[in-house]
Structures are given as C-alpha cells and as structure tokens.
Design a protein around this motif. Structure first.
Motif: not given
Length: 693
Positions: A573-581, A583-585, A448-453, A549-558
């Motif tokens: 924010r937990g919808r991204v960071g599920r794959g290997t890439g 991720s950013t919120c 699980r990848q950390p998500v940059k916010t 759960n879509v592991p390829e999703a890496t960007i969340m704009v709110i």
C-alpha cells in the motif's frame, strides 16, 4: 568449544531410535537436524485417557483404554470400505475400524481369540461402539497399556505420532542435569522448576497446565531462550563499544547544499533522528544505530545527510540494499541531490561485470567515489574503499549480522546505521536489533497523501478491471499485485502472467509485467517504462514491495489479499500515496475467508499507522511467521512466543545487562553456567566474538 556435557544433544536426529534415513529427514524438516531440536519441539495438546472396565461403560467422545478379546476380522468387500475387527467382552461388542489397510498384517498382529489392550477415541456409529484407527492395539501380554496422559505434537507428512514420540522420549533421556544459570531468588519468586524438570514436564505433561504458554513450565523454558538471545546481543554490544571508533564531524557545507535542493523541509522526527545519529558519529565509540520508519517517512534523506557528514571530512560512505531494484531506486533518489552538492555517487550490484566493474573498483579504492550504493556485492573481498567511515544498511533483517560486520570491516572504526521500513513491534525490536540504539521516524513528510483502503470480494473483479480504463484516461497509473508468477495446478491463486495477459487484452500494450524470475535488466526496463509513463498498469508480484517510488501511481490493486501478511500488505500500500493525487488501495479477497485473514483486512481498512499494524501482526501471527524466520538476521524462537512472553523479554533484557555489567567475561560460577546456556540455544557466536576481542 561447546561443553562436552552438551555433545549428546548435538548429535544428528538420525542417532535416535526409530529415526532411520527416511524418517530422520522428515524429523529434521519438522524440528531441526540435532537431538536438541526435538526437545524444543513443543506439544500442542494432550491425549487424556481413562481406563474403562467394560465395553458397555465406555463414554462417547473420550479417549479410553479397554481390555477386550478379538472375535473376528471383517476385511472390506470393496476397496473404499473400512477394515473392521469385532471385539467382545462380558458386556457387549465393539469394532476397531481401519482405512486403507493392505495385506494380512492386522490379522497376524491381532489374531482371533487373542486378549488385547486397545486405546483410542470411543464413538458410536448406528448405536454401536467403535474406535477408528486406535492409537494403541496390542496383545495384553506385550506389556502395560499406554500412559493416562500423552502429549500430541505437530507432524509433517509421512511422519506418524508414534515414532516421533519415541524419538522425543529418547532425546529427553539424553538431556543432562545442567548447572543452574537463573538467579535462585527469581526462580523462587516465580515458582519455576529447574531446567531439566521443566523439560521433563513439557514432554511428560500431567495436565494442560504443563503445556500452557502461561504455565510455569513453558514460562521457565521461554525465559531461558529469551535470556540466551538477550545475553548474546548485550555481549556483542559491549564488545563493540570497546572497539575504537572515529570522531566524524563534518562542516555542514554539503548538507546545506542538499537542504537547499530539497522541495520541502525535514520533519521534526527527521531532525531529531539526525541529531542522535550525528552525536553518535562525533563520539569516540562506534555507532550502531537502527533508524526505524514507516513507509514514506523519509529514511533515505536521513541516510544521505549522515553519509554527507562523513563525506564532508574527506571520508567515504556506503549504502547497502537487499535487492537490485531497491539499490538502483536509492541511487536514482540520491543522484540529483548529490549532483547539487557536487558529491560523487556510484552504484555496484552483482550485474556489474568486466571492465566497467574493474574501473569502478579502481575509482573507489582511489577515493574518487564518495558514496557507493549497492547490494550484497559491496562486502565482496575485492571491494576496497580508500576510507570508509559509515555503512548504511537498508532492511537489515534481509541480511545477517555477519554481513553487517563484513561491510563495517572495510574501513577504520566504521559507524553503522541500519534502516528498516518494516515497522516492528517494540518487543520484536529488542530481539532483532537489541544490540543497537534506536531512532524512530514517526511523522510523514509534508505532501504525503492518505490512502483510501477498500476491501472487496473478488466477484467484483470485472467491475474493478473495467474501471481501470477510466482511471488511465484521467492520467493515473496503477499497480496490480498477484501472489504467484505462473498458474499452478496445486494452488488456485491469481497468477501475474495470467492477470497480465487478461488486462493487456482489455487495455492494450500499455500494461507491463514484472516479477522475481525476470533478469535484472528486464526488470529495470519495465520499471523505467512505468515510472516514465510509457506504461499505465504494472502487474507485479511482491518484488515491488519495498523501495519502488513512482509518485504518479495512485491505485494499488492487491488480488488474493487474504493470502498476504499484514506487513506485506502495508508495504505494498505504501507504493501509492507518494504524489499529490488522491490514492486508493483495493484489497480483493476470495472465499473462504478465515478469521485471521478477515481481521487482517479489517486492520488494513482501519489504519495506516505501520506501528499499530505491526503490533496487530505480532498478535495475529506470532514473531516467526511475521518476519520470516528463514531470514538470516532474525532469531527463531522455539519455546518463547513474543505475543505471549513479551513481559519476560523485557526482564531478560534487564537481567542480561546486569549480568554483563557484573561479569563482562562470564567468568564467575553463574557466568560459566550462562555460557552453557548460550551453547544450548546456539547463541555461541557471542562467545566467539567475546574471545576475538
């Protein structure tokens, strides 16, 4: 049966003086349908009036009470000007100022030459004393002036302070003296008044201390409410422990097959939780356990392993989720693992109709389905299991306790595992899930990848939208979340339909739209297109908050992030960071930005720990708003504030346990008084449950 002494408190609010059908509806909207609800409607401040002997001595900015003579009326010459009444005494003159006055009723009520008593805030305008909209203005012969201190209450549109205060005072007059349910030594140690005195002082405060949440009056009443909550939970738990369970202990073959099919090893937290759950399932008592885990902590796999433990014995398992999207998401996650183990999995939602549904129910009743995943459809009467051994309920707070019991009633000695991805502070866990044992998943699975916010002002929206094409070109997928479905004249927020149109114009037809007003089949089709990569951008409302759960999703704009609660922002924010890439919120906010919203966005930027976020959310918003008190599974506190009274909750929990240990049927003198407490705070379902046992 509710004790007769409480009957007057559970009469409709419309039985109170001054609350006819129209105002009664407003009072019900504000506080609740019964007389007792007005007693729980707390003052938020105090009007502190001072008697002033003459106009010339009135201090500016204070609430004053004056006796004056009406000198003359000055109706406005233009519609948007105020109505003034000139008043005099031996020291000078002052004006009473009213806005939007129609007709001559003021002149009839306060005729020139009459001696009147007036009360309100003294202000100077062009060096001349005035009181705008006095809270009291009446002929002196009508009686005493208003009291020196008077509580002020939260209001709703159309309901003025005076009729509300009159109704609350009438409700207070109906409050009976009740037998004491609190321990006498405890009351003495805390220097707390009895219930009736505390209630009287709350609505007749002498000073600010009587309405302060940390003062003895509010603490006494808050503790009563917390004790009622905890006692109800402990009684239900004690009754459940008496129920015969079943000893469920599989041979491990299916779990071993699934473990071999997993691309990773279970975390220490998952292994620890499984050990606790399997021990419960193997015992003679029925399991009732909460599995609490942050976004992406791996609750679904733990749930599967528990269900397989039951299936290994030849029994069945059910997994109930609050939405169709989440139910189908769980099924998609579990299907390949079940297939690897040869386990028969099926899905049942409200959408399933006709012959297909009948065939599925027939297979379920015949024992040809091992695990059934579904929504509320699972506890419908016609759904029959051959041998249900464990029920797993996801996001319990979206259901009520009675729904949990309905599902558990579909088998013999059914074990219940409740899951939540909404991190809940420890104090709130006690009130929502206090009848359960708790397991916590406090580690994220490997990978699980950390998500940059990033927190950003919405004036950079064009820049953000422009950068999406570069992200898409590099193979990334993007969520864009808006708070509304359609444009609204009342609220100027980004609407999902409007944002979808704007992004589609810029990026083409690979931009999808999903929201709660769409049909289930349409939502599924859009989600499938996004998951399979046929869509690059998914514009959505909070319908994607949980379980997608879509592991390829890496960007969340709110967009309009300042309008969302912390728990919602964390879930999204937990919808991204599920794959290997990486991720950013992006949290896009609009001005004006209030202090609470600013703190909320800062917390999101500073931490990904859901439990830290939950504690901060409780501190910023309070328990009711945090989880939404309209949800049937969550108690609504009227007198207690968990952010302030958390220490009292722990004491109430211990007291409730001790009470039930000593007096399990509440048959002693104190037990009888405690039954009254449960009825008073409408926790009497626990008494009915006690009788049913």
């Amino acid at each position: 049966m509710r004790p007769a002494i409480l009957f007057p408190l559970f009469a409709p609010v419309t039985s109170l003086p001054g609350l006819g059908p129209r105002l009664g509806k407003l009072a019900e909207k504000l506080a609740g349908p019964h007389v007792v609800d007005l007693l729980w409607h707390k003052p938020t401040g105090i009007v502190d009036r001072i008697q002033v002997p003459a106009i010339a001595e009135a201090p500016e900015g204070r609430h004053v009470v004056l006796t004056v003579r009406v000198d003359g009326h000055m109706p406005p010459l233009a519609p948007n000007r105020p109505y003034r009444i000139r008043c005099i005494d031996h020291t000078g003159s002052m004006d009473l100022v009213y806005f939007h006055i129609k007709g001559d009723w003021l002149e009839k009520k306060l005729p020139p030459g009459s001696q009147i008593i007036v009360s309100g805030k003294a202000e100077y305008y062009n060096n001349h004393l005035q009181i705008a909209h006095p809270d009291h203005a009446a002929p002196a012969e009508e009686g005493a002036p208003p009291s020196s201190t008077e509580p002020t209450y939260p209001l709703t549109g159309g309901l003025n302070p005076k009729p509300l205060r009159t109704a609350i005072q009438a409700a207070l007059a109906r409050a009976p003296e009740l037998p004491e349910w609190q321990d006498a030594a405890w009351l003495k140690r805390r220097d707390w008044p009895d219930w009736h005195t505390a209630l009287t002082r709350l609505h007749h405060p002498v000073d600010e201390g009587d309405i302060n949440p940390l003062g003895p009056v509010r603490q006494r009443l808050a503790f009563d409410e917390l004790l009622a909550n905890q006692l109800a939970l402990v009684l239900v738990r004690a009754q459940q422990k008496k129920l015969t369970g079943r000893e469920t202990q599989g041979d491990g073959r299916l779990r071993a097959a699934v473990s071999a099919a997993l691309p990773y090893r279970l975390t220490g937290a998952q292994e620890r939780s499984l050990a606790e759950i399997h021990a419960d399932m193997a015992s003679k008592s029925r399991m009732l356990r909460l599995l609490q885990g942050d976004v992406g902590s791996g609750k679904t796999i733990v749930a599967l392993m528990c269900m397989l433990n039951a299936v290994e014995t030849g029994a069945q398992a059910a997994l109930m989720a609050p939405t169709e999207i989440l139910a189908r998401q769980h099924a998609e996650t579990l299907a390949p693992l079940c297939e690897a183990a040869g386990v028969r999995l099926a899905v049942l939602t409200g959408r399933d109709k006709g012959k297909a549904r009948a065939a599925l129910l027939e297979r379920l009743a015949a024992g040809e389905i091992d695990i059934l995943v579904g929504t509320h459809a699972l506890f419908q009467e016609e759904v029959t299991f051959a041998d249900l051994a464990i029920a797993v309920i996801d996001e319990q707070h979206k259901f009520g306790v009675h729904q949990r019991l309905q599902l558990a009633a579909k088998g013999r000695g059914v074990d219940t595992l409740v899951m939540t991805a909404t991190p809940i502070p420890r104090t709130l866990t006690l009130t929502v899930y206090g009848d359960m044992d708790v397991s916590r998943l406090d580690e994220k699975p490997p990978g699980r990848q950390p998500v940059k916010t990033v927190v950003m002002h919405a004036d950079r929206l064009e820049e953000v939208a422009g950068s999406l094409s570069r992200a898409i070109a590099s193979g990334q997928r993007i969520y864009w979340v808006c708070p509304l479905v359609d444009e609204s004249e009342q609220v100027d927020l980004a609407a999902a339909t409007h944002r979808h149109a704007a992004l589609a114009e810029r990026l083409g037809d690979r931009v999808g739209l999903i929201h709660g007003k769409m049909k289930g089949t349409d939502k599924d089709a859009v989600m499938a297109a996004f998951a399979e990569g046929r869509l690059d951008v998914l514009v959505a409302t909070t319908v994607i908050e949980v379980g997608v759960n879509v592991p390829e999703a890496t960007i969340m704009v709110i967009e309009h992030a300042e309008r969302f609660g912390l728990a919602q922002l964390h879930q999204l924010r937990g919808r991204v960071g599920r794959g290997t890439g990486a991720s950013t919120c992006l949290l896009l906010y609009y001005q004006p930005l209030g202090e609470v919203a600013r703190q909320r966005l800062q917390v999101m930027k500073d931490t990904e720990d859901g439990f830290i976020i939950a504690e901060k959310d409780l501190e910023l918003r309070g328990a009711g708003e945090m989880l939404g008190t309209k949800q049937s599974g969550i108690p609504e506190f009227r007198l207690a504030d968990l952010a302030v009274h958390g220490e009292l909750l722990a004491v109430a929990r211990d007291d409730a346990r001790l009470i039930v240990e000593r007096d399990p049927e509440l048959e002693t003198e104190r037990g009888t008084a405690l039954r009254t407490l449960l009825y008073l705070f409408e926790r009497d379902a626990a008494i009915r449950y006690l009788r049913s046992g």
